[in-house]
Design a protein around this motif. Structure first.
Motif, PDB file in Angstrom:
ATOM      1  N   PRO A   1       0.817  -1.217   0.000  1.00 37.95           N
ATOM      2  CA  PRO A   1       0.000   0.000   0.000  1.00 37.95           C
ATOM      3  C   PRO A   1       0.848   1.263   0.000  1.00 37.95           C
ATOM      4  O   PRO A   1       1.925   1.303   0.609  1.00 37.95           O
ATOM      5  CB  PRO A   1      -0.812  -0.112   1.296  1.00 37.95           C
ATOM      6  CG  PRO A   1       0.039  -0.944   2.201  1.00 37.95           C
ATOM      7  CD  PRO A   1       0.827  -1.888   1.319  1.00 37.95           C
ATOM      8  N   ILE A   2       0.353   2.270  -0.706  1.00 36.95           N
ATOM      9  CA  ILE A   2       0.928   3.618  -0.656  1.00 36.95           C
ATOM     10  C   ILE A   2      -0.046   4.458   0.160  1.00 36.95           C
ATOM     11  O   ILE A   2      -1.109   4.859  -0.324  1.00 36.95           O
ATOM     12  CB  ILE A   2       1.110   4.212  -2.062  1.00 36.95           C
ATOM     13  CG1 ILE A   2       2.047   3.338  -2.905  1.00 36.95           C
ATOM     14  CG2 ILE A   2       1.642   5.648  -1.975  1.00 36.95           C
ATOM     15  CD1 ILE A   2       2.166   3.784  -4.355  1.00 36.95           C
ATOM     16  N   LEU A   3       0.289   4.696   1.413  1.00 36.83           N
ATOM     17  CA  LEU A   3      -0.573   5.454   2.324  1.00 36.83           C
ATOM     18  C   LEU A   3      -0.353   6.949   2.127  1.00 36.83           C
ATOM     19  O   LEU A   3       0.775   7.429   2.232  1.00 36.83           O
ATOM     20  CB  LEU A   3      -0.278   5.075   3.773  1.00 36.83           C
ATOM     21  CG  LEU A   3      -0.862   6.004   4.845  1.00 36.83           C
ATOM     22  CD1 LEU A   3      -2.396   5.976   4.816  1.00 36.83           C
ATOM     23  CD2 LEU A   3      -0.329   5.642   6.218  1.00 36.83           C
ATOM     24  N   CYS A   4      -1.441   7.667   1.876  1.00 36.47           N
ATOM     25  CA  CYS A   4      -1.360   9.118   1.684  1.00 36.47           C
ATOM     26  C   CYS A   4      -1.781   9.855   2.949  1.00 36.47           C
ATOM     27  O   CYS A   4      -2.831   9.553   3.538  1.00 36.47           O
ATOM     28  CB  CYS A   4      -2.268   9.554   0.528  1.00 36.47           C
ATOM     29  SG  CYS A   4      -1.833   8.833  -1.062  1.00 36.47           S
ATOM     30  N   VAL A   5      -0.970  10.815   3.352  1.00 30.86           N
ATOM     31  CA  VAL A   5      -1.301  11.692   4.473  1.00 30.86           C
ATOM     32  C   VAL A   5      -0.956  13.117   4.060  1.00 30.86           C
ATOM     33  O   VAL A   5      -0.084  13.345   3.234  1.00 30.86           O
ATOM     34  CB  VAL A   5      -0.547  11.311   5.765  1.00 30.86           C
ATOM     35  CG1 VAL A   5      -0.932   9.919   6.239  1.00 30.86           C
ATOM     36  CG2 VAL A   5       0.969  11.397   5.567  1.00 30.86           C
ATOM     37  N   GLY A   6      -1.668  14.077   4.662  1.00 28.86           N
ATOM     38  CA  GLY A   6      -1.382  15.472   4.333  1.00 28.86           C
ATOM     39  C   GLY A   6      -2.454  16.405   4.833  1.00 28.86           C
ATOM     40  O   GLY A   6      -3.514  15.977   5.288  1.00 28.86           O
TER      41      GLY A   6
ATOM     42  N   SER B   1       0.532  13.670  12.400  1.00 30.71           N
ATOM     43  CA  SER B   1       0.835  12.736  13.482  1.00 30.71           C
ATOM     44  C   SER B   1      -0.390  11.918  13.861  1.00 30.71           C
ATOM     45  O   SER B   1      -0.296  10.705  14.096  1.00 30.71           O
ATOM     46  CB  SER B   1       1.359  13.487  14.708  1.00 30.71           C
ATOM     47  OG  SER B   1       2.581  14.133  14.422  1.00 30.71           O
ATOM     48  N   THR B   2      -1.547  12.580  13.903  1.00 29.09           N
ATOM     49  CA  THR B   2      -2.791  11.887  14.237  1.00 29.09           C
ATOM     50  C   THR B   2      -3.165  10.891  13.153  1.00 29.09           C
ATOM     51  O   THR B   2      -3.587   9.762  13.445  1.00 29.09           O
ATOM     52  CB  THR B   2      -3.923  12.903  14.438  1.00 29.09           C
ATOM     53  OG1 THR B   2      -3.571  13.807  15.485  1.00 29.09           O
ATOM     54  CG2 THR B   2      -5.223  12.202  14.805  1.00 29.09           C
ATOM     55  N   GLN B   3      -3.028  11.294  11.888  1.00 32.15           N
ATOM     56  CA  GLN B   3      -3.318  10.373  10.797  1.00 32.15           C
ATOM     57  C   GLN B   3      -2.456   9.119  10.896  1.00 32.15           C
ATOM     58  O   GLN B   3      -2.953   7.993  10.778  1.00 32.15           O
ATOM     59  CB  GLN B   3      -3.088  11.061   9.447  1.00 32.15           C
ATOM     60  CG  GLN B   3      -4.175  12.049   9.050  1.00 32.15           C
ATOM     61  CD  GLN B   3      -3.898  12.681   7.694  1.00 32.15           C
ATOM     62  OE1 GLN B   3      -2.754  13.024   7.384  1.00 32.15           O
ATOM     63  NE2 GLN B   3      -4.935  12.838   6.901  1.00 32.15           N
ATOM     64  N   LEU B   4      -1.168   9.305  11.102  1.00 30.29           N
ATOM     65  CA  LEU B   4      -0.264   8.164  11.180  1.00 30.29           C
ATOM     66  C   LEU B   4      -0.600   7.261  12.361  1.00 30.29           C
ATOM     67  O   LEU B   4      -0.596   6.028  12.241  1.00 30.29           O
ATOM     68  CB  LEU B   4       1.182   8.651  11.298  1.00 30.29           C
ATOM     69  CG  LEU B   4       1.770   9.337  10.067  1.00 30.29           C
ATOM     70  CD1 LEU B   4       3.103   9.976  10.414  1.00 30.29           C
ATOM     71  CD2 LEU B   4       1.938   8.348   8.923  1.00 30.29           C
ATOM     72  N   GLU B   5      -0.882   7.866  13.491  1.00 30.67           N
ATOM     73  CA  GLU B   5      -1.201   7.086  14.688  1.00 30.67           C
ATOM     74  C   GLU B   5      -2.408   6.189  14.459  1.00 30.67           C
ATOM     75  O   GLU B   5      -2.418   5.018  14.851  1.00 30.67           O
ATOM     76  CB  GLU B   5      -1.458   8.028  15.864  1.00 30.67           C
ATOM     77  CG  GLU B   5      -1.779   7.317  17.171  1.00 30.67           C
ATOM     78  CD  GLU B   5      -2.040   8.278  18.310  1.00 30.67           C
ATOM     79  OE1 GLU B   5      -2.417   7.806  19.398  1.00 30.67           O
ATOM     80  OE2 GLU B   5      -1.864   9.497  18.124  1.00 30.67           O
TER      81      GLU B   5
ATOM     82  N   ILE C   1       4.753   5.446   2.117  1.00 27.64           N
ATOM     83  CA  ILE C   1       3.940   6.582   2.559  1.00 27.64           C
ATOM     84  C   ILE C   1       4.164   7.740   1.602  1.00 27.64           C
ATOM     85  O   ILE C   1       5.285   7.971   1.138  1.00 27.64           O
ATOM     86  CB  ILE C   1       4.297   6.993   4.000  1.00 27.64           C
ATOM     87  CG1 ILE C   1       3.938   5.865   4.982  1.00 27.64           C
ATOM     88  CG2 ILE C   1       3.578   8.294   4.406  1.00 27.64           C
ATOM     89  CD1 ILE C   1       4.323   6.150   6.422  1.00 27.64           C
ATOM     90  N   ALA C   2       3.088   8.437   1.289  1.00 25.92           N
ATOM     91  CA  ALA C   2       3.180   9.631   0.448  1.00 25.92           C
ATOM     92  C   ALA C   2       2.694  10.832   1.241  1.00 25.92           C
ATOM     93  O   ALA C   2       1.554  10.845   1.717  1.00 25.92           O
ATOM     94  CB  ALA C   2       2.351   9.471  -0.820  1.00 25.92           C
ATOM     95  N   TYR C   3       3.577  11.826   1.392  1.00 26.29           N
ATOM     96  CA  TYR C   3       3.144  13.090   1.980  1.00 26.29           C
ATOM     97  C   TYR C   3       2.589  13.954   0.866  1.00 26.29           C
ATOM     98  O   TYR C   3       3.299  14.352  -0.054  1.00 26.29           O
ATOM     99  CB  TYR C   3       4.300  13.815   2.666  1.00 26.29           C
ATOM    100  CG  TYR C   3       3.963  15.251   3.016  1.00 26.29           C
ATOM    101  CD1 TYR C   3       2.834  15.556   3.770  1.00 26.29           C
ATOM    102  CD2 TYR C   3       4.760  16.302   2.576  1.00 26.29           C
ATOM    103  CE1 TYR C   3       2.507  16.866   4.077  1.00 26.29           C
ATOM    104  CE2 TYR C   3       4.447  17.616   2.883  1.00 26.29           C
ATOM    105  CZ  TYR C   3       3.310  17.897   3.633  1.00 26.29           C
ATOM    106  OH  TYR C   3       2.984  19.201   3.920  1.00 26.29           O
ATOM    107  N   GLU C   4       1.281  14.217   0.929  1.00 23.99           N
ATOM    108  CA  GLU C   4       0.644  15.043  -0.092  1.00 23.99           C
ATOM    109  C   GLU C   4      -0.016  16.257   0.560  1.00 23.99           C
ATOM    110  O   GLU C   4      -1.123  16.154   1.093  1.00 23.99           O
ATOM    111  CB  GLU C   4      -0.375  14.230  -0.902  1.00 23.99           C
ATOM    112  CG  GLU C   4      -1.338  13.381  -0.088  1.00 23.99           C
ATOM    113  CD  GLU C   4      -2.556  12.963  -0.889  1.00 23.99           C
ATOM    114  OE1 GLU C   4      -2.572  13.114  -2.120  1.00 23.99           O
ATOM    115  OE2 GLU C   4      -3.531  12.512  -0.262  1.00 23.99           O
ATOM    116  N   PRO C   5       0.673  17.403   0.560  1.00 25.68           N
ATOM    117  CA  PRO C   5       0.010  18.624   1.029  1.00 25.68           C
ATOM    118  C   PRO C   5      -1.160  18.911   0.098  1.00 25.68           C
ATOM    119  O   PRO C   5      -0.970  19.193  -1.091  1.00 25.68           O
ATOM    120  CB  PRO C   5       1.116  19.678   0.917  1.00 25.68           C
ATOM    121  CG  PRO C   5       2.100  19.124  -0.059  1.00 25.68           C
ATOM    122  CD  PRO C   5       2.035  17.641   0.048  1.00 25.68           C
TER     123      PRO C   5
END
Length: 241
Positions: A124-129, A145-149, A162-166
């Protein structure tokens, strides 16, 4: 050593005929990538089977844009892990901001999808931002931090990207300053139990900024939207120096 992963996200673009035309222009210009560099095309469900055949023997891996947490069931419009792996899919995007924004995706369902992807052998490619409003309010660090937790509960970090997508930089033409993207990705890495998880940057990645992005020490690749739809431009991104 951390792997580099360059993934194109076609979103809801390209018919099967258009995907074939793309490959005809893309594959011949693709340089032999180093062993530590992975190239992925995450395409609409209707394109997956055709691309699986056409990518066979190439250095490009096939990715999907979503996966359900159940193996089968009455889930109209969804797709399961076994359906994807049967046709050679290796990667799947999970928790993209557009899924969260338009289709009610929550951290709970993201977590379920991540675990299902891994159960069935998908990476999986998990997107957070964060949104612009959240960034302006100084909430970037807390939100991510909350998303990851929540998203990574019981998730195997040895089979994860993991993909950081602002969100404010997706499809807007705005790009997060590379040093700032590097800082946030460093923050993400500090919260992981496995420091070798590849972490991509995603947000208006273009042929003219990929070299600067990839020069940052914390950035391990890119999740590319609109620029992945044009063969020559995406080849330039994949072939960055």
């Amino acid at each position: 050593m951390r792997k580099i992963v360059i993934a194109g996200n076609w979103k809801m673009f390209k018919t099967q005929a258009e995907s074939q035309e793309f490959l005809e222009g893309f594959l011949p210009t693709l340089q032999q990538t180093p062993d530590e560099r992975e190239v992925v095309l995450c395409v609409p469900f209707t394109d997956l089977s055709a691309l699986s055949k056409n990518l066979h023997g190439s250095v490009v891996q096939l990715g999907a844009q979503n996966v359900h947490w159940e193996e089968s069931g009455a889930y109209t419009g969804e797709i399961s892990g076994p359906m994807l792996t049967e046709i050679g899919v290796r990667y799947v995007i999970v928790g993209h901001s557009e899924r969260r924004q338009y289709f009610g995706e929550t951290d709970t369902t993201v977590n379920l999808r991540l675990k299902a992807a891994q159960k069935y052998g998908l990476t999986p490619i998990l997107c957070v931002g964060e949104t612009k409003e959240q960034r302006d309010a100084g909430e970037t660090e807390f939100l991510i931090s909350t998303q990851l937790e929540k998203d990574l509960v019981d998730v195997d970090q040895t089979n994860l990207v993991i993909a950081y997508e602002p969100i404010w930089a997706i499809g807007t033409g705005d790009t997060c300053e590379t040093k700032e993207a590097n800082r946030v990705i460093g923050l993400i890495r500090s919260q992981l139990t496995n420091p070798n998880v590849p972490i991509q940057y995603g947000g208006s990645v273009k042929p003219n900024n990929i070299d600067e992005i990839m020069a940052q020490p914390e950035i391990d690749g890119a999740l590319v939207g609109g620029a992945s739809l044009e063969a020559a431009g995406f080849a330039r991104i994949v072939n960055y120096k």
